[in-house]
Design an enzyme around this catalytic site. Structure first.
Site, PDB file in Angstrom:
ATOM      1  N   ASP A  10       0.818  -1.206  -0.092  1.00 45.14           N
ATOM      2  CA  ASP A  10      -0.057  -0.106  -0.037  1.00 45.14           C
ATOM      3  C   ASP A  10       0.846   1.236   0.100  1.00 45.14           C
ATOM      4  O   ASP A  10       1.063   1.951   1.043  1.00 45.14           O
ATOM      5  CB  ASP A  10      -0.911  -0.013   0.935  1.00 45.14           C
ATOM      6  N   LYS A  32       0.992  -7.752  -2.917  1.00 38.66           N
ATOM      7  CA  LYS A  32      -0.453  -7.707  -3.252  1.00 38.66           C
ATOM      8  C   LYS A  32      -0.613  -6.074  -3.672  1.00 38.66           C
ATOM      9  O   LYS A  32       0.107  -5.170  -3.052  1.00 38.66           O
ATOM     10  CB  LYS A  32      -1.285  -7.652  -1.907  1.00 38.66           C
ATOM     11  N   ASP A  59      -5.686  -6.713  -5.905  1.00 41.17           N
ATOM     12  CA  ASP A  59      -6.757  -6.721  -4.885  1.00 41.17           C
ATOM     13  C   ASP A  59      -7.431  -5.326  -5.282  1.00 41.17           C
ATOM     14  O   ASP A  59      -7.346  -4.441  -4.643  1.00 41.17           O
ATOM     15  CB  ASP A  59      -5.997  -6.256  -3.336  1.00 41.17           C
ATOM     16  N   LEU A  60      -8.427  -5.339  -6.293  1.00 41.24           N
ATOM     17  CA  LEU A  60      -9.459  -4.514  -6.536  1.00 41.24           C
ATOM     18  C   LEU A  60     -10.539  -4.607  -6.044  1.00 41.24           C
ATOM     19  O   LEU A  60     -11.612  -3.504  -6.169  1.00 41.24           O
ATOM     20  CB  LEU A  60      -9.305  -4.143  -8.090  1.00 41.24           C
ATOM     21  N   LYS A  61     -11.126  -5.513  -5.548  1.00 39.75           N
ATOM     22  CA  LYS A  61     -12.177  -5.813  -4.778  1.00 39.75           C
ATOM     23  C   LYS A  61     -13.483  -5.166  -5.830  1.00 39.75           C
ATOM     24  O   LYS A  61     -14.247  -4.356  -5.108  1.00 39.75           O
ATOM     25  CB  LYS A  61     -12.297  -4.981  -3.606  1.00 39.75           C
ATOM     26  N   ASP A  64     -20.144  -4.435  -8.786  1.00 47.69           N
ATOM     27  CA  ASP A  64     -20.691  -3.647  -9.441  1.00 47.69           C
ATOM     28  C   ASP A  64     -21.739  -4.594 -10.103  1.00 47.69           C
ATOM     29  O   ASP A  64     -21.934  -5.698  -9.790  1.00 47.69           O
ATOM     30  CB  ASP A  64     -19.878  -2.905 -10.406  1.00 47.69           C
ATOM     31  N   THR A 116     -11.967  -7.260   7.234  1.00 52.34           N
ATOM     32  CA  THR A 116     -11.258  -7.694   8.572  1.00 52.34           C
ATOM     33  C   THR A 116     -11.721  -6.032   9.441  1.00 52.34           C
ATOM     34  O   THR A 116     -11.018  -6.347  10.596  1.00 52.34           O
ATOM     35  CB  THR A 116      -9.929  -8.157   8.532  1.00 52.34           C
ATOM     36  N   ARG A 175      -0.979  -9.407  12.618  1.00 53.49           N
ATOM     37  CA  ARG A 175      -0.128  -8.476  13.267  1.00 53.49           C
ATOM     38  C   ARG A 175       0.897  -9.543  13.905  1.00 53.49           C
ATOM     39  O   ARG A 175       0.692 -10.411  14.569  1.00 53.49           O
ATOM     40  CB  ARG A 175      -0.822  -7.778  14.124  1.00 53.49           C
ATOM     41  N   GLN A 184      -7.585  -2.292  11.954  1.00 57.63           N
ATOM     42  CA  GLN A 184      -8.103  -3.716  11.815  1.00 57.63           C
ATOM     43  C   GLN A 184      -8.720  -4.225  13.082  1.00 57.63           C
ATOM     44  O   GLN A 184      -8.095  -3.734  14.126  1.00 57.63           O
ATOM     45  CB  GLN A 184      -7.050  -4.600  11.472  1.00 57.63           C
ATOM     46  N   GLY A 204       0.459  -6.024   5.658  1.00 57.47           N
ATOM     47  CA  GLY A 204       0.867  -4.943   5.207  1.00 57.47           C
ATOM     48  C   GLY A 204       1.524  -4.120   6.250  1.00 57.47           C
ATOM     49  O   GLY A 204       2.897  -4.422   6.172  1.00 57.47           O
ATOM     50  N   ARG A 205       1.054  -3.323   6.984  1.00 57.65           N
ATOM     51  CA  ARG A 205       1.891  -2.278   7.929  1.00 57.65           C
ATOM     52  C   ARG A 205       2.859  -2.938   8.896  1.00 57.65           C
ATOM     53  O   ARG A 205       4.020  -2.285   9.037  1.00 57.65           O
ATOM     54  CB  ARG A 205       0.793  -1.410   8.785  1.00 57.65           C
TER      55      ARG A 205
HETATM   56  O1  C5P Z   1      -1.510  -3.024   6.847  1.00 58.85           O
HETATM   57  P1  C5P Z   1      -2.484  -4.143   7.033  1.00 58.85           P
HETATM   58  O2  C5P Z   1      -1.656  -5.466   7.190  1.00 58.85           O
HETATM   59  O3  C5P Z   1      -3.708  -4.061   7.705  1.00 58.85           O
HETATM   60  O4  C5P Z   1      -2.829  -4.405   5.403  1.00 58.85           O
HETATM   61  C1  C5P Z   1      -4.019  -5.351   5.165  1.00 58.85           C
HETATM   62  C2  C5P Z   1      -4.285  -5.118   3.598  1.00 58.85           C
HETATM   63  O5  C5P Z   1      -5.383  -6.129   3.321  1.00 58.85           O
HETATM   64  C3  C5P Z   1      -4.793  -3.851   3.243  1.00 58.85           C
HETATM   65  O6  C5P Z   1      -4.161  -3.715   1.765  1.00 58.85           O
HETATM   66  C4  C5P Z   1      -6.106  -4.155   2.917  1.00 58.85           C
HETATM   67  O7  C5P Z   1      -6.734  -3.256   1.995  1.00 58.85           O
HETATM   68  C5  C5P Z   1      -6.322  -5.631   2.703  1.00 58.85           C
HETATM   69  N1  C5P Z   1      -7.595  -6.256   3.123  1.00 58.85           N
HETATM   70  C6  C5P Z   1      -8.101  -6.269   4.484  1.00 58.85           C
HETATM   71  N2  C5P Z   1      -9.293  -6.785   4.744  1.00 58.85           N
HETATM   72  C7  C5P Z   1     -10.200  -7.385   3.864  1.00 58.85           C
HETATM   73  C8  C5P Z   1      -9.482  -7.451   2.475  1.00 58.85           C
HETATM   74  C9  C5P Z   1      -8.454  -6.763   2.074  1.00 58.85           C
HETATM   75  O8  C5P Z   1      -7.387  -5.694   5.108  1.00 58.85           O
HETATM   76  N3  C5P Z   1     -11.101  -8.225   4.229  1.00 58.85           N
END
Ligand code: C5P
Length: 227
Positions: A10, A32, A59-61, A64, A116, A175, A184, A204-205
């Site tokens: 991200d 991702k 991951d464009l979810k 529509d 999440t 985490r 989250q 991610g983070r």
């Molecule tokens: O930084 P973090 O670990 O929270 O990032 C989680 C990633 O997963 C983000 O890119 C978020 O868009 C994606 N995501 C999510 N929950 C979902 C689907 C995708 O957190 N249900």
């Protein structure tokens, strides 16, 4: 390095992404690419990453009407990504249309169940859904299976549902011990995700915001493996 840890990239620009990837040379992590980077840099960057040999979860979810989603998926089909997704809340017909759009490719199609960042209280108070997250995930996952999808996006806490239905689970909300939860709500560690039966974890983070991303990535890989 072949493993099922996917880094959520991200970032706001391609420059930031490539700077981040620099110390990962030789590790070839699964990436991702989500809305932030895709909307900023577009499909050419995805093609470039594929050429460089990265596995990509785009991951464009999508969510529509079926016709629009099918046509959008036809465009995504040309990128050769490894996984892409839709929202299960778009319904079975929309998921079937998305699958048709990917016909003739090896791209796996998965459906986001409940984000999440949501919990039982938000479902009840804001979305008018009077069922616990787990039950909604089960219903949405069953719909994804009916539509012929490969799997779902869910929290590791619901990975067992995917297993039960014979679907793969791609699980964000990860985490490492001691990290901030951020936005989250339903989070687990990589080790717990493994024990709960996640097929892939998305981190991610915990990796990208760390002063030593490679070290954090390797921690995730180690925790999310049986060795
Ligand atoms: O930084 P973090 O670990 O929270 O990032 C989680 C990633 O997963 C983000 O890119 C978020 O868009 C994606 N995501 C999510 N929950 C979902 C689907 C995708 O957190 N249900």
């Amino acid at each position: 390095m072949d493993n099922n840890v996917i880094i959520a990239c991200d970032f706001k620009s391609k420059e930031d992404l490539f700077t981040f990837l620099e110390p990962f040379k030789g590790l070839n992590p699964y990436l991702k690419i989500g809305m932030e980077l895709f909307y900023a840099c577009g499909p050419d960057m995805v093609r470039e990453l594929k050429k460089l040999g990265f596995k990509i979860f785009l991951d464009l979810k999508l969510c529509d009407i079926p016709n629009t989603v099918e046509k959008a998926m036809r465009s995504i089909a040309k990128l050769g990504v490894d996984i892409t997704n839709v929202h299960a809340s778009g319904g079975i017909k929309m998921m079937e249309a998305a699958k048709r759009g990917l016909e003739g490719t090896n791209t796996k199609l998965i459906a986001v169940t409940i984000l999440t960042s949501l919990d039982d209280e938000t479902l009840r108070n804001e979305l008018d859904i009077n069922k616990p997250v787990k039950d909604v995930v089960y219903d949405y996952a069953s719909n994804a299976k009916k539509a012929g999808l490969d799997g779902i996006v869910c929290s590791p806490l619901e990975a067992g549902i995917a297993k039960e239905l014979g679907l793969i689970s791609v699980t964000p909300g990860i985490r490492l011990e001691g990290d901030q939860k951020g936005d989250q709500k339903r989070v687990t560690t990589p080790k717990d995700a493994l024990n709960l039966g996640s097929t892939y974890i998305v981190v991610g983070r915990s990796i990208t915001a760390s002063p030593d991303p490679v070290k954090q990535y390797l921690r995730c890989v180690k925790e999310f493996s049986n060795d």
